[in-house]
Design a protein around this motif. Sequence first.
Motif, short mmCIF file in Angstrom:
data_model
loop_
_atom_site.label_atom_id
_atom_site.label_comp_id
_atom_site.label_asym_id
_atom_site.label_seq_id
_atom_site.Cartn_x
_atom_site.Cartn_y
_atom_site.Cartn_z
N THR A 158 132.74 -45.76 15.42
CA THR A 158 132.36 -47.06 14.90
C THR A 158 132.26 -48.04 16.05
OG1 THR A 158 133.49 -46.58 12.83
CG2 THR A 158 132.97 -48.88 13.27
N VAL A 159 131.17 -48.79 16.07
CA VAL A 159 130.96 -49.85 17.05
C VAL A 159 130.72 -51.12 16.25
CG1 VAL A 159 129.57 -50.67 18.98
CG2 VAL A 159 129.96 -48.22 18.71
N GLY A 160 131.73 -51.98 16.18
CA GLY A 160 131.63 -53.17 15.33
C GLY A 160 131.49 -52.73 13.88
N SER A 161 130.42 -53.18 13.23
CA SER A 161 130.19 -52.80 11.83
C SER A 161 129.18 -51.65 11.70
CB SER A 161 129.68 -54.02 11.05
OG SER A 161 128.43 -54.43 11.56
N ILE A 162 128.84 -51.05 12.83
CA ILE A 162 127.84 -49.97 12.83
C ILE A 162 128.54 -48.63 12.98
CG2 ILE A 162 125.84 -49.01 14.03
CD1 ILE A 162 125.31 -51.96 14.99
N THR A 163 128.18 -47.70 12.11
CA THR A 163 128.70 -46.35 12.19
C THR A 163 127.72 -45.52 13.00
OG1 THR A 163 129.77 -46.55 10.04
CG2 THR A 163 129.41 -44.32 10.87
N VAL A 164 128.22 -44.93 14.07
CA VAL A 164 127.39 -44.10 14.94
C VAL A 164 127.71 -42.64 14.66
CG1 VAL A 164 126.74 -43.55 17.31
CG2 VAL A 164 127.42 -45.89 16.71
N LEU A 165 126.68 -41.88 14.33
CA LEU A 165 126.83 -40.45 14.11
C LEU A 165 126.11 -39.73 15.24
CD1 LEU A 165 126.19 -40.25 10.26
CD2 LEU A 165 128.38 -40.29 11.46
N ASP A 166 126.82 -38.80 15.86
CA ASP A 166 126.28 -38.00 16.95
C ASP A 166 126.22 -36.54 16.52
OD1 ASP A 166 126.27 -40.13 19.05
OD2 ASP A 166 128.43 -40.02 18.81
N PRO A 167 125.13 -36.12 15.88
CA PRO A 167 125.02 -34.70 15.54
C PRO A 167 124.83 -33.89 16.83
CG PRO A 167 123.08 -35.91 14.78
CD PRO A 167 124.00 -36.90 15.41
N VAL A 168 125.51 -32.77 16.91
CA VAL A 168 125.47 -31.94 18.11
C VAL A 168 125.06 -30.52 17.73
CG1 VAL A 168 126.82 -31.00 20.02
CG2 VAL A 168 127.28 -33.31 19.19
N GLY A 169 124.01 -30.01 18.38
CA GLY A 169 123.56 -28.64 18.12
C GLY A 169 122.26 -28.63 17.35
N PRO A 170 121.94 -27.50 16.75
CA PRO A 170 120.68 -27.39 16.02
C PRO A 170 120.77 -28.05 14.64
CG PRO A 170 121.84 -25.31 15.96
CD PRO A 170 122.65 -26.22 16.85
N LEU A 171 119.70 -28.72 14.27
CA LEU A 171 119.57 -29.32 12.94
C LEU A 171 118.56 -28.43 12.21
CD1 LEU A 171 120.43 -31.72 11.19
CD2 LEU A 171 118.56 -33.03 12.18
N VAL A 172 119.06 -27.31 11.66
CA VAL A 172 118.20 -26.27 11.13
C VAL A 172 118.77 -25.69 9.85
CG1 VAL A 172 117.30 -25.62 13.40
CG2 VAL A 172 119.31 -24.45 12.49
N PHE A 173 117.94 -24.90 9.16
CA PHE A 173 118.38 -24.15 7.99
C PHE A 173 119.43 -23.15 8.42
CE2 PHE A 173 118.05 -20.47 5.17
CZ PHE A 173 118.19 -21.08 3.93
N GLU A 174 120.53 -23.09 7.71
CA GLU A 174 121.59 -22.13 7.99
C GLU A 174 121.51 -21.02 6.97
OE1 GLU A 174 123.82 -22.26 10.49
OE2 GLU A 174 123.07 -24.17 11.24
N GLU A 175 121.57 -19.77 7.42
CA GLU A 175 121.54 -18.64 6.50
C GLU A 175 122.68 -18.76 5.51
OE1 GLU A 175 121.54 -13.82 6.55
OE2 GLU A 175 120.64 -14.92 8.20
N GLY A 176 122.38 -18.53 4.24
CA GLY A 176 123.39 -18.64 3.21
C GLY A 176 123.36 -19.99 2.52
N GLY A 177 122.46 -20.86 2.93
CA GLY A 177 122.33 -22.16 2.29
C GLY A 177 121.92 -23.23 3.27
N GLU A 178 121.36 -24.28 2.76
CA GLU A 178 120.89 -25.37 3.59
C GLU A 178 122.08 -26.14 4.16
OE1 GLU A 178 117.90 -29.21 3.27
OE2 GLU A 178 117.98 -27.75 1.66
N ASP A 179 121.92 -26.61 5.37
CA ASP A 179 122.97 -27.40 6.02
C ASP A 179 122.85 -28.85 5.55
OD1 ASP A 179 124.80 -28.61 7.61
OD2 ASP A 179 123.74 -28.27 9.48
N TYR A 180 123.78 -29.28 4.73
CA TYR A 180 123.77 -30.64 4.22
C TYR A 180 124.73 -31.54 4.98
CZ TYR A 180 121.15 -28.95 0.21
OH TYR A 180 120.19 -28.42 -0.58
#
Length: 121
Positions: free
Chosen positions: A7-29
């Motif tokens: 969190t930076v002030g009132s802003i939430t910072v999300l840092d996704p790390v790695g692949p943003l892809v379909f995962e076998e066995g179900g979608e990555d939500y």
Amino acid sequence: MDIRERTVGSITVLDPVGPLVFEEGGEDYGLKDAVGRLMDEGRRRFMLDLSHITHVDTSGLTSLVAAQVAVLKHGGQIALSCPTPRLRQLLAVTRLNKFFEIFGSEQEAMEKLDRKPRAIN
């Protein structure tokens, strides 16, 4: 994919790390779920630092769009920062660069989020 959160002030910072892809066995939500959980806590302004995304497929783009739609429906904002050149190109080819506010640096995104949110019709 891991999602770092800060969190930076009132802003939430999300840092996704790695692949943003379909995962076998179900979608990555993971991204959509993280944003949903944070909205349940009352958060409405988000910055996604995409500099650590190693690969994106259509499922990953879908999760970005789903997060954006959910946040906009609740009167919030999402800014994307630091996409890799390949991701920036993918967002342009799919015309999602018209749907998201995309910034070259975290500082630019933070400055935009510090301003008053735009009206959604």
